[in-house]
Design a protein around this motif. Structure first.
Motif, PDB file in Angstrom:
ATOM      1  N   ILE A  99       0.847  -1.198   0.000  1.00 25.02           N
ATOM      2  CA  ILE A  99       0.000   0.000   0.000  1.00 25.02           C
ATOM      3  C   ILE A  99       0.882   1.248   0.000  1.00 25.02           C
ATOM      4  CG2 ILE A  99      -1.635   1.354   1.370  1.00 25.02           C
ATOM      5  CD1 ILE A  99      -2.829  -1.331   2.313  1.00 25.02           C
ATOM      6  N   SER A 100       1.909   1.258   0.881  1.00 26.34           N
ATOM      7  CA  SER A 100       2.817   2.414   0.940  1.00 26.34           C
ATOM      8  C   SER A 100       3.496   2.631  -0.407  1.00 26.34           C
ATOM      9  CB  SER A 100       3.898   2.202   2.000  1.00 26.34           C
ATOM     10  OG  SER A 100       3.305   1.913   3.229  1.00 26.34           O
ATOM     11  N   ALA A 101       3.957   1.537  -1.006  1.00 23.56           N
ATOM     12  CA  ALA A 101       4.672   1.649  -2.282  1.00 23.56           C
ATOM     13  C   ALA A 101       3.736   2.161  -3.380  1.00 23.56           C
ATOM     14  CB  ALA A 101       5.256   0.291  -2.662  1.00 23.56           C
ATOM     15  N   PHE A 102       2.510   1.631  -3.396  1.00 24.20           N
ATOM     16  CA  PHE A 102       1.523   2.045  -4.406  1.00 24.20           C
ATOM     17  C   PHE A 102       1.291   3.555  -4.332  1.00 24.20           C
ATOM     18  CE2 PHE A 102      -2.771   2.946  -5.855  1.00 24.20           C
ATOM     19  CZ  PHE A 102      -2.928   2.155  -6.982  1.00 24.20           C
ATOM     20  N   LEU A 103       1.117   4.042  -3.091  1.00 24.70           N
ATOM     21  CA  LEU A 103       0.832   5.470  -2.926  1.00 24.70           C
ATOM     22  C   LEU A 103       2.069   6.317  -3.216  1.00 24.70           C
ATOM     23  CD1 LEU A 103      -1.479   5.151   0.168  1.00 24.70           C
ATOM     24  CD2 LEU A 103      -2.157   6.004  -2.071  1.00 24.70           C
ATOM     25  N   PRO A 112      -2.345   6.514   8.289  1.00 24.07           N
ATOM     26  CA  PRO A 112      -2.625   5.326   9.120  1.00 24.07           C
ATOM     27  C   PRO A 112      -3.897   4.598   8.677  1.00 24.07           C
ATOM     28  CG  PRO A 112      -2.072   7.229  10.503  1.00 24.07           C
ATOM     29  CD  PRO A 112      -2.152   7.738   9.090  1.00 24.07           C
ATOM     30  N   GLU A 113      -4.901   5.364   8.223  1.00 22.44           N
ATOM     31  CA  GLU A 113      -6.154   4.728   7.769  1.00 22.44           C
ATOM     32  C   GLU A 113      -5.895   3.861   6.541  1.00 22.44           C
ATOM     33  OE1 GLU A 113      -5.925   8.042   8.335  1.00 22.44           O
ATOM     34  OE2 GLU A 113      -6.951   8.008  10.298  1.00 22.44           O
ATOM     35  N   GLN A 114      -5.031   4.376   5.665  1.00 27.37           N
ATOM     36  CA  GLN A 114      -4.740   3.586   4.457  1.00 27.37           C
ATOM     37  C   GLN A 114      -3.947   2.333   4.807  1.00 27.37           C
ATOM     38  OE1 GLN A 114      -3.167   6.934   2.343  1.00 27.37           O
ATOM     39  NE2 GLN A 114      -4.891   6.983   0.923  1.00 27.37           N
ATOM     40  N   ILE A 115      -3.001   2.456   5.750  1.00 29.72           N
ATOM     41  CA  ILE A 115      -2.252   1.285   6.185  1.00 29.72           C
ATOM     42  C   ILE A 115      -3.179   0.251   6.841  1.00 29.72           C
ATOM     43  CG2 ILE A 115      -0.479   0.465   7.815  1.00 29.72           C
ATOM     44  CD1 ILE A 115       0.690   1.788   5.366  1.00 29.72           C
ATOM     45  N   VAL A 131      -5.517  -2.995  -9.226  1.00 26.99           N
ATOM     46  CA  VAL A 131      -5.845  -1.667  -9.769  1.00 26.99           C
ATOM     47  C   VAL A 131      -6.182  -0.620  -8.710  1.00 26.99           C
ATOM     48  CG1 VAL A 131      -6.529  -2.478 -12.055  1.00 26.99           C
ATOM     49  CG2 VAL A 131      -8.218  -2.443 -10.234  1.00 26.99           C
ATOM     50  N   GLY A 132      -5.985  -0.922  -7.427  1.00 22.90           N
ATOM     51  CA  GLY A 132      -6.295   0.070  -6.398  1.00 22.90           C
ATOM     52  C   GLY A 132      -5.478  -0.205  -5.158  1.00 22.90           C
ATOM     53  N   THR A 133      -5.830   0.455  -4.044  1.00 24.64           N
ATOM     54  CA  THR A 133      -5.015   0.248  -2.845  1.00 24.64           C
ATOM     55  C   THR A 133      -5.542  -0.850  -1.930  1.00 24.64           C
ATOM     56  OG1 THR A 133      -6.215   2.017  -1.733  1.00 24.64           O
ATOM     57  CG2 THR A 133      -4.050   2.567  -2.625  1.00 24.64           C
ATOM     58  N   ALA A 134      -6.865  -0.942  -1.762  1.00 19.31           N
ATOM     59  CA  ALA A 134      -7.387  -1.847  -0.741  1.00 19.31           C
ATOM     60  C   ALA A 134      -7.190  -3.307  -1.130  1.00 19.31           C
ATOM     61  CB  ALA A 134      -8.876  -1.568  -0.508  1.00 19.31           C
ATOM     62  N   PRO A 135      -6.407  -4.077  -0.344  1.00 17.17           N
ATOM     63  CA  PRO A 135      -6.295  -5.506  -0.642  1.00 17.17           C
ATOM     64  C   PRO A 135      -7.589  -6.221  -0.248  1.00 17.17           C
ATOM     65  CG  PRO A 135      -4.667  -4.796   1.015  1.00 17.17           C
ATOM     66  CD  PRO A 135      -5.642  -3.693   0.844  1.00 17.17           C
ATOM     67  N   GLY A 136      -7.784  -7.401  -0.786  1.00 20.95           N
ATOM     68  CA  GLY A 136      -8.930  -8.206  -0.391  1.00 20.95           C
ATOM     69  C   GLY A 136      -8.537  -9.176   0.703  1.00 20.95           C
ATOM     70  N   ILE A 137      -9.533  -9.907   1.192  1.00 17.18           N
ATOM     71  CA  ILE A 137      -9.292 -10.897   2.244  1.00 17.18           C
ATOM     72  C   ILE A 137      -9.715 -12.261   1.721  1.00 17.18           C
ATOM     73  CG2 ILE A 137     -10.016 -11.707   4.528  1.00 17.18           C
ATOM     74  CD1 ILE A 137     -10.612  -8.793   5.216  1.00 17.18           C
ATOM     75  N   GLY A 151     -15.462  -2.742  -3.328  1.00 15.15           N
ATOM     76  CA  GLY A 151     -16.767  -2.408  -3.910  1.00 15.15           C
ATOM     77  C   GLY A 151     -16.656  -1.808  -5.299  1.00 15.15           C
ATOM     78  N   VAL A 152     -15.588  -1.091  -5.555  1.00 19.89           N
ATOM     79  CA  VAL A 152     -15.426  -0.449  -6.865  1.00 19.89           C
ATOM     80  C   VAL A 152     -15.377  -1.541  -7.937  1.00 19.89           C
ATOM     81  CG1 VAL A 152     -13.936   1.028  -8.276  1.00 19.89           C
ATOM     82  CG2 VAL A 152     -14.143   1.453  -5.814  1.00 19.89           C
ATOM     83  N   PRO A 153     -16.345  -1.529  -8.866  1.00 19.27           N
ATOM     84  CA  PRO A 153     -16.481  -2.658  -9.789  1.00 19.27           C
ATOM     85  C   PRO A 153     -15.189  -3.062 -10.507  1.00 19.27           C
ATOM     86  CG  PRO A 153     -18.427  -1.287  -9.903  1.00 19.27           C
ATOM     87  CD  PRO A 153     -17.466  -0.563  -9.009  1.00 19.27           C
TER      88      PRO A 153
END
Ligand code: ATP
Ligand code: MG
Length: 411
Positions: A99-103, A112-115, A131-137, A151-153
């Motif tokens: 996430i840090s690297a992407f940003l 901190p919220e993004q981390i 294609v975005g920052t939030a990883p899945g689980i 959620g972003v399609p």
């Protein structure tokens, strides 16, 4: 393999929002042999999410959530899944540095919220977000899989294709093929009556759907492997085609307009339109197909009677004798489109779309569609049900289908 889908997002509960993620996932899951048995919408509420995941795990071996993975306080999916699994949330260090690297590549420092988006229930994995920052689980419990996707399609689709589809394909052990057959000029009940005995073919599941654009038969066929599924699908499709004949106009992504376009291109021919009650909808439908400039010359919108004459060469005497909604005017509109626009074929549409303006002899829903071509012209009368929007949309379908049949029979 049974699957349950949970779409998370308070906005999805408001009027006007549509859960397109679940529709897309259902279709993709079918292809890897998983059948969606339940789709639920839930607001951003960790308790409710946890409760739904727990119950779904009792009844389905694949549980997929979408939405609520973002960095804001109202994104509660991580917490909900962790509670359902009875595992504490822990940071995934590798995901956090991604996430840090992407940003950083975008010139920003991670907050901190993004981390915190790298949190996952202990024992679960994160899935990369291409294609975005939030990883899945991704959590596995024996044979069961719980996965949370963004959620972003576009992010949801990319993550599903990269991480989940290969996993699920490997586990179902069954191959699935799917085909949509498209039928024009028929009612749902007449098609159903003609072909319903074929629905019970081995390994097949067939659904019939009525759309404004025609009737669709959705064929889902299973096999031990892809070769068997493909063989079964082919023989089933052949059986349907033999019954339906010329009423079957296409499959999968075909539309009446695209099929007509292919036939026109193959013949080196063109079409033009003159529309009254549809006022351009037919021209719009034709030009939805990319490349339509090759076969579509243009269209006239002739709403007022004097414009039917001046634009589309309909004779005043014809309108005076038969009225604007008549066989003769539909034919002359088609001829007018053809000659004024210098096309091989002309289509004309005139009708009473309602809700007012109907009379005993010309009721709401009366529509004439005309076609003119190298060997003359003709018009067909239709009595359509439904409201104004539906009558106009179905008129477009009927006009395209008239030309399609004309091209088959005497093109
Ligand atoms: P983000 O990191 O952007 O916050 P997220 O995983 O938290 O992503 P949400 O905040 O729930 O996802 O949704 C982001 C957007 O994605 C929503 O505003 C909506 O436009 C779209 N979206 C969410 N869920 C769905 C759904 N089920 N179907 C279609 N679109 C959806
Ligand atoms: Mg969000």
């Amino acid at each position: 393999v049974d699957a349950h889908l949970i779409a998370v997002g308070s906005e999805l509960l408001q009027p006007g929002y549509r859960d397109t993620n679940s529709a897309w996932l259902s279709e993709r899951l079918a292809r890897v042999g998983a059948t969606v048995r339940q789709v639920t919408l839930v607001g951003d509420d960790a308790d409710r999410i946890a409760d739904l995941v727990r119950r779904s795990l009792d009844r389905a071996s694949v549980v997929l959530l979408t939405g609520g993975l973002g960095p804001t306080a109202d994104d509660r999916t991580r917490e909900g899944v962790a509670r359902a699994l009875g595992a504490p949330l822990e940071i995934d260090d590798a995901a956090a540095s991604e996430i840090s690297a992407f940003l950083r590549r975008r010139g920003r420092e991670a907050t901190p919220e993004q981390i915190a988006q790298a949190l996952r229930p202990a024992g679960a994995e994160t899935m990369r977000n291409p294609v975005g920052t939030a990883p899945g689980i991704l959590a596995r419990q024996g044979e069961r899989v719980v996965a949370a996707l963004p959620g972003v399609p576009a992010e949801m689709r990319a993550m599903f294709l990269e991480s989940l589809e290969p996993l699920l394909r490997g586990r179902s052990g069954r191959a699935v093929r799917r085909r949509i057959l498209k039928i024009a000029g028929r009612t749902e009940s007449s098609v159903d009556g003609q072909v319903s005995d074929l629905y019970r073919a081995e390994g097949a599941e067939v659904t019939i759907l009525a759309k404004t654009s025609g009737i669709q038969l959705v064929l889902n066929v299973e096999g031990r492997d892809d070769a068997e599924a493909a063989r079964r699908l082919e023989s089933l499709e052949r059986a349907f085609a033999a019954r339906l004949g010329a009423d079957l106009f296409g499959r999968d992504d075909d539309t009446l307009a695209s099929v007509v376009g292919c036939a026109l291109v193959a013949a080196g021919q063109t079409v033009a339109t003159a529309e009254s009650c549809t006022a351009g909808l037919l021209a719009a439908a034709i030009t939805e197909t990319p490349g339509s400039s090759e076969w579509f010359r243009g269209g006239l919108v002739a709403y007022a009677n004097d414009l039917k004459s001046t634009l589309a060469c309909v004779r005043d005497a014809t309108i005076a004798a038969h009225g604007a909604v008549s066989e003769e005017v539909a034919e002359e509109l088609a001829q007018g489109a053809r000659t004024r626009c210098a096309a091989t074929w002309g289509l004309g549409v005139t009708g009473v779309a309602g809700p007012g303006g109907g009379t005993e002899s010309k009721p709401v829903g009366l529509v004439w569609v005309g076609v003119a071509g190298p060997r003359g012209s003709r018009a067909i009368r239709h009595r359509l049900g439904g409201d104004r929007e539906l009558i106009r949309a179905r008129s477009v379908t009927l006009a395209l289908d008239l030309l399609r049949r004309e091209l088959r029979d005497r093109g």
